[in-house]
Design a protein around this motif. Structure first.
Motif, PDB file in Angstrom:
ATOM      1  N   PRO A 147       0.843  -1.198   0.000  1.00 60.75           N
ATOM      2  CA  PRO A 147       0.000   0.000   0.000  1.00 60.75           C
ATOM      3  C   PRO A 147       0.879   1.249   0.000  1.00 60.75           C
ATOM      4  N   ARG A 148       0.483   2.255  -0.774  1.00 59.06           N
ATOM      5  CA  ARG A 148       1.220   3.538  -0.770  1.00 59.06           C
ATOM      6  C   ARG A 148       0.253   4.625  -0.316  1.00 59.06           C
ATOM      7  N   PHE A 149       0.668   5.364   0.694  1.00 57.42           N
ATOM      8  CA  PHE A 149      -0.224   6.361   1.279  1.00 57.42           C
ATOM      9  C   PHE A 149       0.185   7.771   0.890  1.00 57.42           C
ATOM     10  N   SER A 150      -0.810   8.647   0.847  1.00 60.76           N
ATOM     11  CA  SER A 150      -0.547  10.071   0.756  1.00 60.76           C
ATOM     12  C   SER A 150      -1.233  10.643   1.992  1.00 60.76           C
ATOM     13  N   GLU A 155      -3.260   5.963  -1.478  1.00 60.16           N
ATOM     14  CA  GLU A 155      -3.183   6.578  -2.804  1.00 60.16           C
ATOM     15  C   GLU A 155      -3.095   5.547  -3.922  1.00 60.16           C
ATOM     16  N   SER A 156      -2.308   4.496  -3.673  1.00 59.75           N
ATOM     17  CA  SER A 156      -2.163   3.469  -4.711  1.00 59.75           C
ATOM     18  C   SER A 156      -1.734   2.157  -4.061  1.00 59.75           C
ATOM     19  N   VAL A 157      -1.852   1.103  -4.839  1.00 59.62           N
ATOM     20  CA  VAL A 157      -1.470  -0.226  -4.345  1.00 59.62           C
ATOM     21  C   VAL A 157      -0.578  -0.864  -5.403  1.00 59.62           C
ATOM     22  N   VAL A 158       0.558  -1.379  -4.952  1.00 59.31           N
ATOM     23  CA  VAL A 158       1.418  -2.092  -5.900  1.00 59.31           C
ATOM     24  C   VAL A 158       0.961  -3.553  -5.932  1.00 59.31           C
ATOM     25  N   VAL A 159       0.658  -4.020  -7.140  1.00 56.70           N
ATOM     26  CA  VAL A 159       0.096  -5.360  -7.322  1.00 56.70           C
ATOM     27  C   VAL A 159       1.094  -6.224  -8.082  1.00 56.70           C
ATOM     28  N   ASN A 160       1.326  -7.421  -7.580  1.00 54.71           N
ATOM     29  CA  ASN A 160       2.141  -8.385  -8.335  1.00 54.71           C
ATOM     30  C   ASN A 160       1.211  -9.148  -9.260  1.00 54.71           C
ATOM     31  N   HIS A 161       1.309  -8.878 -10.539  1.00 59.10           N
ATOM     32  CA  HIS A 161       0.377  -9.469 -11.501  1.00 59.10           C
ATOM     33  C   HIS A 161       1.148 -10.254 -12.547  1.00 59.10           C
ATOM     34  N   ALA A 162       0.967 -11.578 -12.505  1.00 58.65           N
ATOM     35  CA  ALA A 162       1.605 -12.461 -13.476  1.00 58.65           C
ATOM     36  C   ALA A 162       3.085 -12.100 -13.680  1.00 58.65           C
ATOM     37  N   GLY A 163       3.804 -11.994 -12.562  1.00 57.05           N
ATOM     38  CA  GLY A 163       5.251 -11.770 -12.644  1.00 57.05           C
ATOM     39  C   GLY A 163       5.657 -10.311 -12.791  1.00 57.05           C
ATOM     40  N   GLY A 171      -9.476   5.608  -6.609  1.00 56.69           N
ATOM     41  CA  GLY A 171     -10.205   6.566  -5.779  1.00 56.69           C
ATOM     42  C   GLY A 171     -10.593   5.922  -4.451  1.00 56.69           C
ATOM     43  N   HIS A 172     -11.037   4.660  -4.539  1.00 52.28           N
ATOM     44  CA  HIS A 172     -11.422   3.909  -3.345  1.00 52.28           C
ATOM     45  C   HIS A 172     -10.879   2.489  -3.437  1.00 52.28           C
ATOM     46  N   VAL A 173     -10.604   1.914  -2.273  1.00 53.00           N
ATOM     47  CA  VAL A 173     -10.146   0.523  -2.248  1.00 53.00           C
ATOM     48  C   VAL A 173     -11.042  -0.262  -1.300  1.00 53.00           C
ATOM     49  N   ILE A 174     -11.621  -1.344  -1.824  1.00 54.90           N
ATOM     50  CA  ILE A 174     -12.396  -2.264  -0.982  1.00 54.90           C
ATOM     51  C   ILE A 174     -11.531  -3.505  -0.775  1.00 54.90           C
TER      52      ILE A 174
END
Ligand SMILES: Cc1cc2nc3c(=O)[nH]c(=O)nc-3n(C[C@H](O)[C@H](O)[C@H](O)COP(=O)(O)OP(=O)(O)OC[C@H]3O[C@@H](n4cnc5c(N)ncnc54)[C@H](O)[C@@H]3O)c2cc1C
Length: 437
Positions: A147-150, A155-163, A171-174
């Motif tokens: 998770p990256r906060f402001s 603010e954003s999420v770093v996702v590991n997607h298929a390598g 805007g929102h995260v559930i």
């Protein structure tokens, strides 16, 4: 360098190779909670990225039971007919302490039809339905990692997607990442283990009676040495040649259930085998279950935890699919209810308003079950005494999560009254927050 941007914020430089994306709502976890949230959000006109660490269909350790309350939510998703056509049931048969009681699902606001479906099929169905909305993008094998906060805003999420590592600005995260809530923990979620929690195991067993239209629970669950355990066994027919057979026990840190659930399951299956003509149990799997809202830090300014990650599981029966589907709808209604809302205090408040008293009361009752002397004392009265025909249907209604605010009968009023008393008595107990307000 590539970058992601939203109209209101400055572009953030991303590391080379990170093809970041932006979306209105990022949903972490595509179990019933996350996929239902995706459907509700798409219907509300929001753009959604729904990610799951696994690829579907995938198994999930569960009893696979769908109460009328869950069926009611599935109806809102347009899926109930397909599911109940495959298999439906009309109530619960409770067994134990020398007695058996039939408790049909009552006529309630949720309807009176229950069902059951393997989670491999159910979760795949809800996910694929979500994916049919043009506004929903699905990434499988994609794990929310950093998770990256402001400030305090996610603010954003770093996702590991298929390598690859990809930054998702939302805007929102559930967060619907299930019982262990590894990502939720990175956001600060704390599970209060001093409160009652479940340990449970399930299996699949072939049987010629998989079309049986009652689900069965055995409240007198004895281990091999004959000691009554603080939990129950279940047999949930699936209508596909098998039943889901399992058992669960209740624990607290100070009174941990001293059982091996998988061993207990094997013993329970051997006891039920002749009557159900059960084949060998397969796919035995066990899991822990935080329950009844015994977690805190479930929201921030623009993010919320739903379903199991928010411990929305009934402490009296271990069921949580219905609450997962409901909290999905509630979370989306807050997000789509207008801009600029801060969910940090609002979301725990909404959870407490909807489930607080019932969960706290159920947690308190479940705690009583962790005392080894409680069930052997009370069980025979419930099953064999003159009150059995009154008590057991009421117990079934409680176990099916079927009492609502709208119900005005004596049992519902008693339950709500007791809920209010327990809530007052247990002020200070963790309930989606460090304290009950
Ligand atoms: C033995 C047992 C029996 C049960 N029986 C019943 C029952 O009969 N009826 C009932 O209603 N409930 C039952 N429950 C509870 C029920 O299984 C849960 O309440 C339900 O699965 C909650 O759904 P969910 O979507 O919140 O979480 P899950 O179904 O657990 O989904 C979470 C998803 O998040 C994904 N995920 C996790 N971390 C990440 C990450 N970092 N990034 C991306 N994805 C991630 C996972 O891969 C998973 O697919 C039972 C539970 C147990 C353990």
């Amino acid at each position: 360098m590539v970058s992601v941007s939203t109209p209101s914020q400055k572009p953030v430089p991303l590391p080379a190779g990170d093809d970041g994306v932006s979306t209105d709502v990022l949903i972490v976890g595509a179990g019933p909670s996350g996929s239902a949230a995706a459907i509700h959000a798409a219907r509300a006109g929001l753009e959604v990225l729904l990610i799951d660490a696994q690829s579907f269909p995938r198994d999930k350790t569960c009893g696979d039971g769908l109460t009328p309350r869950a069926v009611h939510q599935l109806e809102k998703l347009g899926l109930a007919e397909e599911i109940t056509r495959a298999y439906s049931n009309r109530g619960l048969k409770l067994h134990g302490f020398g007695g058996s009681v039939e408790a049909p699902w009552p006529d309630s606001a949720f309807g009176n039809v229950g069902s059951a479906m393997t989670r491999a099929s159910l979760d795949n169905l809800i996910l694929r339905t979500a994916g049919e909305f043009g506004a929903v993008t699905v990434w499988e094998s994609a794990t929310a990692d950093t998770p990256r906060f402001s400030g305090s805003r996610l603010e954003s999420v770093v996702v590991n997607h298929a390598g690859r590592r990809r930054t998702v600005r939302a805007g929102h995260v559930i967060v619907a990442d299930g019982v262990r809530s590894v990502f939720g923990r990175k956001l600060g979620r704390i599970w209060h283990r001093g409160e009652v929690y479940g340990i449970a195991a399930r299996s699949y067993c072939p049987t010629p009676y998989s079309g049986e239209d009652w689900i069965h629970s055995h409240l007198e669950l004895r281990d091999e040495s004959g000691v009554v355990q603080p939990g129950y066994g279940w047999i949930f027919p699936l209508g596909d040649g098998t039943v889901n057979l399992g058992c669960g026990a209740l624990s607290t840190d100070s009174r941990p259930a001293q059982i091996n659930t998988k061993k207990l399951l094997t013993f329970y299956a051997s006891q039920q085998r002749p009557q159900w003509r059960l084949g060998t149990e397969r796919d035995v799997a066990s899991a822990l279950l935080p329950m009844g809202g015994a977690v805190s830090n479930v929201a921030g300014p623009n993010w919320m935890l739903i379903g199991d990650s928010a411990a929305c599981v009934n402490p009296l029966n271990g069921e949580g699919i219905d609450y997962g589907l409901e909290t999905a709808e509630l979370a989306v209604s807050l997000i789509s209810g207008g801009p600029g809302r801060d969910f940090t205090l609002l979301w725990p408040h909404v959870l407490r308003e909807n489930y607080g008293e019932a969960f706290l009361l159920a947690r308190t009752a479940a705690r009583a079950l962790t005392y080894p002397t409680f069930l052997p004392l009370v069980g025979p009265i419930g099953f064999r005494g003159p009150l059995a025909q009154l008590l057991m249907p009421a117990a079934a209604r409680l176990m099916g999560n079927l009492i609502t605010e709208e119900d005005g009968d004596i049992m519902a009023r008693l339950w709500r009254g007791a809920g209010a008393v327990v809530a007052a008595a247990r002020r200070g107990t963790p309930l989606w927050d460090s304290t009950v307000r």
